[in-house]
Design a protein around this motif. Sequence first.
Motif, PDB file in Angstrom:
ATOM      1  N   ASN A 238    -130.356 -23.030  14.235  1.00  0.00           N
ATOM      2  CA  ASN A 238    -129.847 -23.273  15.580  1.00  0.00           C
ATOM      3  C   ASN A 238    -129.350 -21.980  16.226  1.00  0.00           C
ATOM      4  OD1 ASN A 238    -129.798 -26.383  15.591  1.00  0.00           O
ATOM      5  ND2 ASN A 238    -128.701 -25.861  13.714  1.00  0.00           N
ATOM      6  N   LEU A 239    -130.197 -20.996  16.295  1.00  0.00           N
ATOM      7  CA  LEU A 239    -129.810 -19.731  16.923  1.00  0.00           C
ATOM      8  C   LEU A 239    -129.591 -19.931  18.419  1.00  0.00           C
ATOM      9  CD1 LEU A 239    -132.237 -17.220  15.159  1.00  0.00           C
ATOM     10  CD2 LEU A 239    -129.804 -17.579  14.700  1.00  0.00           C
ATOM     11  N   PRO A 240    -128.727 -19.125  19.035  1.00  0.00           N
ATOM     12  CA  PRO A 240    -128.480 -19.252  20.476  1.00  0.00           C
ATOM     13  C   PRO A 240    -129.772 -19.118  21.277  1.00  0.00           C
ATOM     14  CG  PRO A 240    -126.886 -17.768  19.451  1.00  0.00           C
ATOM     15  CD  PRO A 240    -127.920 -18.054  18.415  1.00  0.00           C
ATOM     16  N   SER A 241    -129.852 -19.871  22.341  1.00  0.00           N
ATOM     17  CA  SER A 241    -131.072 -19.841  23.161  1.00  0.00           C
ATOM     18  C   SER A 241    -131.330 -18.453  23.726  1.00  0.00           C
ATOM     19  CB  SER A 241    -130.956 -20.870  24.298  1.00  0.00           C
ATOM     20  OG  SER A 241    -129.814 -20.593  25.101  1.00  0.00           O
ATOM     21  N   SER A 244    -133.789 -15.960  21.935  1.00  0.00           N
ATOM     22  CA  SER A 244    -135.240 -16.108  21.939  1.00  0.00           C
ATOM     23  C   SER A 244    -135.894 -14.811  22.420  1.00  0.00           C
ATOM     24  CB  SER A 244    -135.653 -17.262  22.858  1.00  0.00           C
ATOM     25  OG  SER A 244    -135.152 -18.489  22.366  1.00  0.00           O
ATOM     26  N   ASP A 245    -136.935 -14.374  21.730  1.00  0.00           N
ATOM     27  CA  ASP A 245    -137.657 -13.135  22.073  1.00  0.00           C
ATOM     28  C   ASP A 245    -136.723 -11.936  22.168  1.00  0.00           C
ATOM     29  OD1 ASP A 245    -139.994 -14.657  22.291  1.00  0.00           O
ATOM     30  OD2 ASP A 245    -139.626 -15.063  24.405  1.00  0.00           O
ATOM     31  N   LYS A 246    -135.729 -11.872  21.273  1.00  0.00           N
ATOM     32  CA  LYS A 246    -134.695 -10.836  21.364  1.00  0.00           C
ATOM     33  C   LYS A 246    -134.953  -9.636  20.456  1.00  0.00           C
ATOM     34  CE  LYS A 246    -129.685 -10.220  20.504  1.00  0.00           C
ATOM     35  NZ  LYS A 246    -129.327  -9.659  21.832  1.00  0.00           N
ATOM     36  N   PHE A 247    -135.543  -9.865  19.277  1.00  0.00           N
ATOM     37  CA  PHE A 247    -135.594  -8.813  18.266  1.00  0.00           C
ATOM     38  C   PHE A 247    -137.011  -8.257  18.070  1.00  0.00           C
ATOM     39  CE2 PHE A 247    -131.991 -11.530  17.200  1.00  0.00           C
ATOM     40  CZ  PHE A 247    -130.969 -10.596  17.160  1.00  0.00           C
ATOM     41  N   ASP A 248    -137.047  -6.942  17.818  1.00  0.00           N
ATOM     42  CA  ASP A 248    -138.325  -6.289  17.498  1.00  0.00           C
ATOM     43  C   ASP A 248    -138.695  -6.502  16.038  1.00  0.00           C
ATOM     44  OD1 ASP A 248    -138.889  -4.643  20.033  1.00  0.00           O
ATOM     45  OD2 ASP A 248    -136.826  -4.070  19.541  1.00  0.00           O
ATOM     46  N   HIS A 249    -137.675  -6.580  15.186  1.00  0.00           N
ATOM     47  CA  HIS A 249    -137.925  -6.663  13.742  1.00  0.00           C
ATOM     48  C   HIS A 249    -136.832  -7.508  13.093  1.00  0.00           C
ATOM     49  CE1 HIS A 249    -139.406  -5.466   9.807  1.00  0.00           C
ATOM     50  NE2 HIS A 249    -138.189  -5.087   9.461  1.00  0.00           N
ATOM     51  N   VAL A 250    -137.250  -8.412  12.208  1.00  0.00           N
ATOM     52  CA  VAL A 250    -136.328  -9.243  11.430  1.00  0.00           C
ATOM     53  C   VAL A 250    -136.671  -9.076   9.962  1.00  0.00           C
ATOM     54  CG1 VAL A 250    -135.518 -11.594  10.947  1.00  0.00           C
ATOM     55  CG2 VAL A 250    -136.094 -10.928  13.304  1.00  0.00           C
ATOM     56  N   TYR A 251    -135.663  -9.051   9.105  1.00  0.00           N
ATOM     57  CA  TYR A 251    -135.940  -9.073   7.678  1.00  0.00           C
ATOM     58  C   TYR A 251    -134.939  -9.983   6.981  1.00  0.00           C
ATOM     59  CZ  TYR A 251    -132.088  -5.709   7.203  1.00  0.00           C
ATOM     60  OH  TYR A 251    -130.863  -5.103   7.253  1.00  0.00           O
ATOM     61  N   THR A 252    -135.339 -10.478   5.840  1.00  0.00           N
ATOM     62  CA  THR A 252    -134.487 -11.370   5.060  1.00  0.00           C
ATOM     63  C   THR A 252    -134.801 -11.172   3.585  1.00  0.00           C
ATOM     64  OG1 THR A 252    -133.854 -13.687   4.712  1.00  0.00           O
ATOM     65  CG2 THR A 252    -136.139 -13.272   5.350  1.00  0.00           C
ATOM     66  N   ILE A 253    -133.776 -11.129   2.752  1.00  0.00           N
ATOM     67  CA  ILE A 253    -133.918 -10.805   1.335  1.00  0.00           C
ATOM     68  C   ILE A 253    -133.399 -11.951   0.481  1.00  0.00           C
ATOM     69  CG2 ILE A 253    -133.351  -9.139  -0.476  1.00  0.00           C
ATOM     70  CD1 ILE A 253    -132.676  -7.131   1.784  1.00  0.00           C
ATOM     71  N   ASP A 254    -134.277 -12.552  -0.305  1.00  0.00           N
ATOM     72  CA  ASP A 254    -133.880 -13.623  -1.232  1.00  0.00           C
ATOM     73  C   ASP A 254    -133.085 -14.725  -0.536  1.00  0.00           C
ATOM     74  OD1 ASP A 254    -135.120 -12.486  -3.372  1.00  0.00           O
ATOM     75  OD2 ASP A 254    -133.331 -11.571  -4.222  1.00  0.00           O
ATOM     76  N   THR A 255    -133.507 -15.113   0.653  1.00  0.00           N
ATOM     77  CA  THR A 255    -132.762 -16.109   1.414  1.00  0.00           C
ATOM     78  C   THR A 255    -133.588 -17.345   1.738  1.00  0.00           C
ATOM     79  OG1 THR A 255    -131.330 -14.422   2.411  1.00  0.00           O
ATOM     80  CG2 THR A 255    -131.485 -16.515   3.564  1.00  0.00           C
ATOM     81  N   ILE A 256    -134.819 -17.169   2.189  1.00  0.00           N
ATOM     82  CA  ILE A 256    -135.615 -18.293   2.672  1.00  0.00           C
ATOM     83  C   ILE A 256    -135.890 -19.306   1.567  1.00  0.00           C
ATOM     84  CG2 ILE A 256    -137.775 -18.971   3.789  1.00  0.00           C
ATOM     85  CD1 ILE A 256    -135.797 -17.440   5.575  1.00  0.00           C
ATOM     86  N   LYS A 266    -139.205 -20.987  11.669  1.00  0.00           N
ATOM     87  CA  LYS A 266    -139.373 -21.232  13.102  1.00  0.00           C
ATOM     88  C   LYS A 266    -138.238 -20.600  13.901  1.00  0.00           C
ATOM     89  CE  LYS A 266    -142.255 -25.393  13.221  1.00  0.00           C
ATOM     90  NZ  LYS A 266    -142.335 -26.828  13.624  1.00  0.00           N
ATOM     91  N   GLY A 267    -137.024 -20.638  13.337  1.00  0.00           N
ATOM     92  CA  GLY A 267    -135.906 -19.978  14.006  1.00  0.00           C
ATOM     93  C   GLY A 267    -136.120 -18.482  14.115  1.00  0.00           C
ATOM     94  N   ILE A 268    -136.622 -17.877  13.041  1.00  0.00           N
ATOM     95  CA  ILE A 268    -136.917 -16.444  13.060  1.00  0.00           C
ATOM     96  C   ILE A 268    -138.036 -16.146  14.042  1.00  0.00           C
ATOM     97  CG2 ILE A 268    -137.877 -14.558  11.681  1.00  0.00           C
ATOM     98  CD1 ILE A 268    -136.360 -15.731   9.270  1.00  0.00           C
ATOM     99  N   PHE A 269    -139.070 -16.979  14.030  1.00  0.00           N
ATOM    100  CA  PHE A 269    -140.203 -16.782  14.938  1.00  0.00           C
ATOM    101  C   PHE A 269    -139.739 -16.776  16.389  1.00  0.00           C
ATOM    102  CE2 PHE A 269    -143.743 -18.284  17.544  1.00  0.00           C
ATOM    103  CZ  PHE A 269    -144.783 -17.466  17.114  1.00  0.00           C
ATOM    104  N   ARG A 270    -138.884 -17.726  16.748  1.00  0.00           N
ATOM    105  CA  ARG A 270    -138.388 -17.791  18.130  1.00  0.00           C
ATOM    106  C   ARG A 270    -137.575 -16.561  18.506  1.00  0.00           C
ATOM    107  NH1 ARG A 270    -137.710 -23.356  16.848  1.00  0.00           N
ATOM    108  NH2 ARG A 270    -135.580 -22.959  16.162  1.00  0.00           N
ATOM    109  N   SER A 271    -136.874 -15.986  17.534  1.00  0.00           N
ATOM    110  CA  SER A 271    -136.005 -14.851  17.824  1.00  0.00           C
ATOM    111  C   SER A 271    -136.774 -13.544  18.021  1.00  0.00           C
ATOM    112  CB  SER A 271    -134.980 -14.668  16.700  1.00  0.00           C
ATOM    113  OG  SER A 271    -135.582 -14.110  15.540  1.00  0.00           O
ATOM    114  N   ALA A 394    -145.210 -21.714  10.797  1.00  0.00           N
ATOM    115  CA  ALA A 394    -144.119 -21.322  11.686  1.00  0.00           C
ATOM    116  C   ALA A 394    -144.630 -20.657  12.957  1.00  0.00           C
ATOM    117  CB  ALA A 394    -143.151 -20.386  10.960  1.00  0.00           C
ATOM    118  N   GLY A 395    -145.922 -20.248  12.965  1.00  0.00           N
ATOM    119  CA  GLY A 395    -146.521 -19.676  14.161  1.00  0.00           C
ATOM    120  C   GLY A 395    -146.946 -18.236  14.058  1.00  0.00           C
ATOM    121  N   PHE A 396    -146.653 -17.568  12.934  1.00  0.00           N
ATOM    122  CA  PHE A 396    -147.023 -16.157  12.800  1.00  0.00           C
ATOM    123  C   PHE A 396    -148.540 -16.007  12.747  1.00  0.00           C
ATOM    124  CE2 PHE A 396    -142.666 -16.266  11.376  1.00  0.00           C
ATOM    125  CZ  PHE A 396    -142.136 -15.089  11.873  1.00  0.00           C
ATOM    126  N   LYS A 397    -149.046 -15.011  13.441  1.00  0.00           N
ATOM    127  CA  LYS A 397    -150.502 -14.840  13.537  1.00  0.00           C
ATOM    128  C   LYS A 397    -151.087 -14.125  12.339  1.00  0.00           C
ATOM    129  CE  LYS A 397    -150.108 -10.717  16.522  1.00  0.00           C
ATOM    130  NZ  LYS A 397    -150.349 -10.208  17.895  1.00  0.00           N
TER     131      LYS A 397
END
Length: 417
Positions: A238-241, A244-256, A266-271, A394-397
């Motif tokens: 539930n990230l803030p609206s 959306s389309d805010k970040f150039d790069h996201v990473y996550t370590i041992d979390t998903i 999907k939350g990451i994709f939207r961001s 999730a939508g990644f190409k």
Amino acid sequence: MASRDETTEDFSSKMADIVMGGYVCLALALGNRAGLWDIMCTFDEPKTSKEIADAAGLKPKFVKEWLGAVVAPGIVDLDSSGEKFFLPMHRRNALTEGTPGATNYTEYACGLPVLMKDFDQMPTAMKVGGKGITGLSWDDECPGWAWYQHLSVDFMQSHMVNGVVPTNKGLREQLEKGISVLEVGCDVGTATNVIAENFPNSNVIGIDINDEALKKARADAQLKKLKNVCYDIQDIYNLPSEWSDKFDHVYTIDTIHGLRPRGSLKGIFRSLKPNGTLNLIELKGNAKMVDNKDLVNAPYLYMSNLIMNMEDHDHGHGDEDDHSHDQHDHSHDKPDQSHDHGHEEKKSKDNECEHTESSDIRDDYGQDSELRPCGDGPGWWWGKDNIFKAVKEAGFKSAEEHKIPGSYTHVVYVCTK
């Protein structure tokens, strides 16, 4: 299956190597905790056991016995006089912390005594109806927490900048120029602060649901006088609206692997901005044991998972069925966190609707795994096929799996929006 040509003598020799290797592992761990590896790295010429002991502030008779345990397997060299010892330069990076792109194997060795502290309770815990083991506490004073933190810090400091970043074409140049970066599940901010410190022109945000962890992350950032990093409590589902389309790069370590993949990805994709990238860093492994037979990290990960799941989280209910979903695997998650991002109370009606939409239990991913699930998610060995499937849905190409130089435990999935 055993080789047709394997003889009893062959197998006995193999078992001897394995068992003796366990004692070497204990010597590696003891050298780590006693500071002997760091002391050995200060010498540029062979030293006697007494000289080494004196430099370390340890008893000479104990140091000499320890040296015998690490000379025999060829870790430390003994000169022709039989009196002086030396640790060659090319071996040092693998035995101490802080070398970019290198793994400190002595820290992994320390997991053996830490994880086996309740060894005498384990046979009983394995019995039907048996009580679970006492287990590890993850408070600041616990050896288990210290061990976990050392592993995390060593991985992030050694591999993030010189291992993970180069797997993304052009990412280093973008980070140096300045982009917006998000870490999901940042815990105490080790990796977040590493990225912020090495790329001061980029703005980095770390999010987690653990307020105590974020306080430590902020304190570390303040100590390092970092001006380009901030931390926030956020629910990935539930990230803030406005994100959306805010970040150039996201990473996550041992979390998903501890979350519902569909909702979290999907939350990451939207961001992410269009063409933005996600680095999904997960443990190297597959859902089925038959596909993990040749992985060097398999014994470590299977045993870690086994021992953690023996813990008596429910006051003695240590014999849940293998398909039980209420047991949390701590072995590679952030301690003191349930990763249950989806159960945070949200006041926004829109967020409540979004949460309901993505509330499938474990999203079907990893249900073919032969290990217990983890928290809200499929577990740390949910398998690369499931990861590719989740990323695509999730939508990644595109998504590519890359080895991380110097790491035998993790891989990174580079995903593009």
